[in-house]
Design a protein around this motif. Structure first.
Motif, short mmCIF file in Angstrom:
data_model
loop_
_atom_site.label_atom_id
_atom_site.label_comp_id
_atom_site.label_asym_id
_atom_site.label_seq_id
_atom_site.Cartn_x
_atom_site.Cartn_y
_atom_site.Cartn_z
N VAL A 21 0.81 -1.17 -0.19
CA VAL A 21 0.07 -0.08 -0.02
C VAL A 21 0.72 1.35 -0.19
O VAL A 21 1.49 1.69 1.08
N VAL A 25 -5.63 5.45 1.42
CA VAL A 25 -6.48 4.34 1.35
C VAL A 25 -7.92 4.92 1.56
O VAL A 25 -7.97 6.00 2.40
N LEU A 80 -6.14 2.25 -2.88
CA LEU A 80 -6.68 1.23 -2.44
C LEU A 80 -8.17 1.70 -1.84
O LEU A 80 -8.37 2.85 -1.36
N ALA A 104 -6.54 2.48 -8.21
CA ALA A 104 -6.72 1.87 -7.01
C ALA A 104 -7.44 0.56 -7.26
O ALA A 104 -8.01 0.04 -7.94
N VAL A 105 -6.69 -0.53 -6.19
CA VAL A 105 -7.39 -1.96 -6.28
C VAL A 105 -8.43 -1.43 -5.15
O VAL A 105 -8.57 -0.70 -4.18
N ALA A 171 -3.22 -7.19 -7.03
CA ALA A 171 -4.54 -6.64 -6.32
C ALA A 171 -4.75 -7.69 -5.25
O ALA A 171 -4.99 -7.20 -4.00
N LEU A 174 -2.25 -6.99 -2.30
CA LEU A 174 -2.59 -5.74 -1.59
C LEU A 174 -3.73 -6.01 -0.62
O LEU A 174 -3.59 -5.62 0.50
N VAL A 175 -4.87 -6.59 -0.98
CA VAL A 175 -6.04 -7.04 -0.05
C VAL A 175 -5.48 -7.91 1.09
O VAL A 175 -5.80 -7.74 2.22
#
Lengths: 376, 376
Positions: A21, A25, A80, A104-105, A171, A174-175
């Protein structure tokens, strides 16, 4: 997904070294879950932006330290987006986020995964779906609103991550990092598997509880005096908000209907079994239920340890309850669960302490030595 | 049945003045309920006799002060028999008692009333049925055995009394006096009403819990990781002994099957409603469940008072739980119920305290002032 290597550093590690990240966010929807996620992310130094259709919620969440109000100027920088809006709105808000924040994801934290995914894949942001990875933290849904939020809400909790076939690997990574920053344990499932799982562990149990409670509605008051702790336990979750659960069940209709069909088939067998006076068949059905209760994971993970309940009479003065606790603590036995047996008019309460089966006798002896009246 | 007049006596009253029990009381079956009733009766000075097919149980109960072993010489003198044997045996043992003790009123304490009554009326003691008045204390059935017994088990609990049309008034009065001596509150119902009531408040909820739990048997372990407190509550009673519950359900088959039929009809409506995407219909079903939960009597009788939950983060050390209790007590707010939210791997536990809605804010402020992290 490989864990990050844990080496020994002579200097303290930057908690965000190697963190995927790399920018702001955005949390959309600052209710309980959104605000809690925001608090978790802000706690490790991320720049958290907040958006909600109710400006008051943003002010409240911001005041709690969850982040700052998002502005249009932030749009291009967001890396994000966490979508934490009510179930009916998830698909649309995810699509909007994919279009509005091209870097962004996007993840959502809703209770159902397939329906919003289908909506995204059929909507205006379908071409950007690789940046969408759904997820679902299993945490405190009976409370609501930003004031109930906490950075530790997800600690040790399962948080399902549900990539779809087109989700991009970075992606997904990142989550996953967000889930770990919040202290949760990732559980990897496809959207369909997830929905079938929660139909079984959450939605159908909730609906069954509602049907059993519904049978009490309008029953003669005198009949209801014969209510005990078992009934209260079975019907407890049926007290939850119909509006929210209606959305959840409707969003998981396919998996829920299939499992309700299984439930009805089992109910038919039960009715036939009892009608026929088939005792062996009835005990087999009950035994299957016993096996089911043992399949539920226990505290601190690992195979379920056999538990045992001990009961203690507690005069109905609050100081007595505190005294009991102090004595239980002094015994050194870990209390896994407590229940207060409360029925109309009891001057003496019965408190149930659930402990590891191997420690029960020690607890009982300890408490008896301190003058408590116990019951096995 | 009129209460005994309560006047002010300058001398202490003989607790047995005007007591309809004028001779030995025999308890047949010294498990949890039988031994507890025996302890209650012995506590006010009655001569209590104990009989059980397992001599060890009689020795144990006698050692606890519940009475002395019954002998044949006692048979003609017994004025009251309390039959506390497993459900399948009640009808036969009641009949035997009516014949063996011609001076005695006989009651039983089983979970179902019509089936044993029918057996008595069709059996060798039918001509003596006026001396039989069934009853059923609503108390602690998940424990078992004489060691679990307590004279205070029934205090403040409902105890159903279920005379049949031929029951003699003085027999009914005698059973009522036993109920009151044990500190319980009589609830007057016909045998049929009783059975229909417990089908609704106990048997069908238990079976529904078993069916929901049964759906977990054999489910993929990964799916089961998505389990929460709601599932644990719904399935808790399904862990109970299949042998005993099989007897109870079989003994109440007619009322249970009828109510299971109602449940199936409601389930069919639910399936159709969710399949059709009928949101308003679904919310109506859920709302009926909410109403049902509010119909369950609250602590200390009276109309259910609205409760509210507050949550407190508690570091997972047992001393912290005791400290929380002490602080909750110091706040002066009565804790109605407690739940520990326990899920795998939580280093910080969440404790839920249920209090009167009007006192919740005061409790929260009190706890926050003492450094607790709270959540609304």
């Amino acid at each position: 997904m490989p864990d990050e290597p844990a080496g020994r550093d002579p200097q303290p590690r930057d908690p965000r070294a190697g963190d995927p990240v790399t920018g702001p966010v955005l949390v959309v929807g600052v209710g309980l879950i959104g605000t809690s996620a925001a608090l978790g992310l802000a706690a490790v130094g991320h720049d958290v932006l907040l958006r909600d259709r109710v400006p008051e919620n943003v002010r409240t969440a911001s005041g709690l330290g969850a982040g700052r109000a998002a502005t249009e100027a932030d749009d291009p920088d967001v890396v994000l987006v966490v979508v934490a809006v009510p179930p009916d709105l998830v698909g649309r808000v995810v699509s909007e986020a994919l279009l509005r924040h091209p870097q962004a994801v996007v993840t959502d934290v809703g209770s159902v995964k397939e329906a919003p995914l289908r909506e995204v894949l059929a909507g205006p942001a379908a071409a950007h779906a690789e940046r969408y990875v759904g997820s679902h933290p299993m945490a405190g849904s009976e409370r609501s609103g930003p004031l109930a939020a906490s950075a530790s809400l997800f600690e040790g909790r399962p948080w399902a991550i549900t990539p779809h076939p087109r989700s991009a690997p970075d992606a997904v990574e990142l989550v996953e990092s967000v889930v770990r920053v919040c202290g949760a344990t990732p559980v990897w499932l496809t959207p369909g598997e997830h929905d079938r799982a929660v139909a079984r562990t959450s939605h159908v149990p909730h609906l069954a509880s509602g049907l059993v409670a519904g049978l009490l509605d309008g029953a003669p008051e005198q009949h209801l005096t014969l209510s005990g702790q078992g009934l209260r336990d079975v019907t407890r979750i049926a007290a939850g908000a119909p509006g929210l659960y209606g959305q959840i069940v409707a969003g998981n209709a396919e998996a829920v209907v299939e499992l309700l069909g299984d439930l009805r088939a089992q109910l038919d067998v039960l009715i036939a079994t009892v009608s026929a006076g088939d005792r062996a068949g009835l005990e087999e059905i009950l035994q299957r239920g016993v096996r089911g209760t043992r399949a539920i994971p226990a505290k601190h993970g690992g195979p379920p340890r056999p538990m045992r309940s001990v009961w203690v009479s507690v005069p109905d003065h609050q100081g007595e309850l505190a005294r009991l606790f102090g004595d239980a603590v002094a015994s050194g036995v870990n209390i896994e669960d407590i229940r207060i047996d409360h029925d109309p008019g009891r001057p003496v309460g019965l408190v149930e302490l659930v402990v590891d089966e191997l420690r029960a006798e020690h607890l009982l002896t300890s408490l008896e030595e301190r003058g408590w009246v116990t019951h096995r």
